[in-house]
Write an enzyme that holds these catalytic residues in place. Structure first.
Site, PDB file in Angstrom:
ATOM      1  CE  LYS A  85       0.597   7.196  -5.538  1.00 35.15           C
ATOM      2  NZ  LYS A  85      -0.457   6.199  -5.694  1.00 35.15           N
TER       3      LYS A  85
HETATM    4  C1  E4P Z   1      -1.410   4.284  -2.903  1.00 34.02           C
HETATM    5  O1  E4P Z   1      -1.124   5.367  -3.342  1.00 34.02           O
HETATM    6  C2  E4P Z   1      -1.709   3.122  -3.736  1.00 34.02           C
HETATM    7  O2  E4P Z   1      -2.506   3.538  -4.813  1.00 34.02           O
HETATM    8  C3  E4P Z   1      -2.488   2.063  -3.021  1.00 34.02           C
HETATM    9  O3  E4P Z   1      -2.680   2.391  -1.671  1.00 34.02           O
HETATM   10  C4  E4P Z   1      -2.055   0.680  -3.288  1.00 34.02           C
HETATM   11  O4  E4P Z   1      -2.893  -0.193  -2.570  1.00 34.02           O
HETATM   12  P1  E4P Z   1      -2.948  -1.757  -2.866  1.00 34.02           P
HETATM   13  O5  E4P Z   1      -1.694  -2.363  -2.360  1.00 34.02           O
HETATM   14  O6  E4P Z   1      -4.154  -2.232  -2.110  1.00 34.02           O
HETATM   15  O7  E4P Z   1      -3.095  -1.903  -4.362  1.00 34.02           O
END
Ligand code: E4P
Length: 218
Positions: A85
């Site tokens: 990522k």
């Molecule tokens: C995605 O890869 C993220 O880890 C995640 O969906 C973030 O979600 P949040 O905005 O609820 O923290």
């Protein structure tokens, strides 16, 4: 649609994997810090990869391209399931292109606009993660972004997969499906909410009550 679980919690990951309901995992540094304690996060990533036979996103924490590339190589070397990522920044996009040419799969994260998603696709990202809930949090229309990215990717034939992220409730998942997002990542709570319906519970109670009257077994 592929369902990913958005967590680094191995108890939750095993629960969903045992039910064969998930296609992969996404994590982020915040999620890892919630569960790591004094464990090396790299060991957690490896353990997740042993449990889930699918893409497991592990995020770099550097902000400059060269260090991101070095971190990406280390993460990718942990297990074949790892998808690296990278944040949707100028350096993140450069790192995406660089590691992509080495065969490392990427998930370009923290995407909040269709123009960012276009550049993620141009950089050869395997996945792009638009954060729906965080746009809703500031009174925007998060789901509109999924619509727009779907349209742009279809218009030009980009094969970057749209991974709808920051999904906070079942309707976010349903809307992502209807729009045609390739994948949806969600917290464990939302996954199990997808299975719930009051009429299912009510119907089952009635069936079992009627069956009990028979006093029979199967
Ligand atoms: C995605 O890869 C993220 O880890 C995640 O969906 C973030 O979600 P949040 O905005 O609820 O923290």
């Amino acid at each position: 649609m592929k369902i990913f679980l958005d967590t680094a919690d191995l108890v939750e990951i095993r629960r969903a994997a045992d039910a064969n309901l998930i296609d992969g995992i996404t994590t982020n540094p915040s999620l890892v810090s919630q569960v790591a304690g004094d464990r090396d996060p790299k060991e957690i990533y490896k353990e997740i990869c042993e449990v889930v036979d699918g893409p497991v996103s592990a995020e770099v924490v550097a902000t400059d391209k060269d260090t991101m590339v070095a971190e990406a190589r280390k993460l990718a070397a942990l297990h074949d399931n790892i998808v690296v990522k990278l944040p949707l920044t100028e350096d993140g996009l450069k790192a995406c292109r660089a590691v992509g040419t080495e065969g490392i799969r990427t998930n370009v994260t923290l995407c909040f606009s269709v123009s960012q998603a276009l550049l993620a696709a141009k950089a050869g990202a395997t996945f792009v993660s638009p954060f729906v809930g965080r746009i809703d949090d500031i009174s925007g229309e998060g789901m509109q972004l999924i619509h727009q990215i779907r349209q742009v990717y279809d218009n030009y034939g980009y094969d970057t997969e749209i991974l709808a992220a920051s999904l906070r409730h079942p309707m976010h998942v349903v809307e992502s499906m209807l729009i045609g997002a390739d994948c949806a990542t969600m917290p464990p709570k939302v996954l199990w909410q997808l299975a719930k319906h009051p009429l299912t519970d009510k119907g089952l109670d009635a069936f079992l009550e009627d069956w009990d009257k028979l006093g029979a077994t199967i």
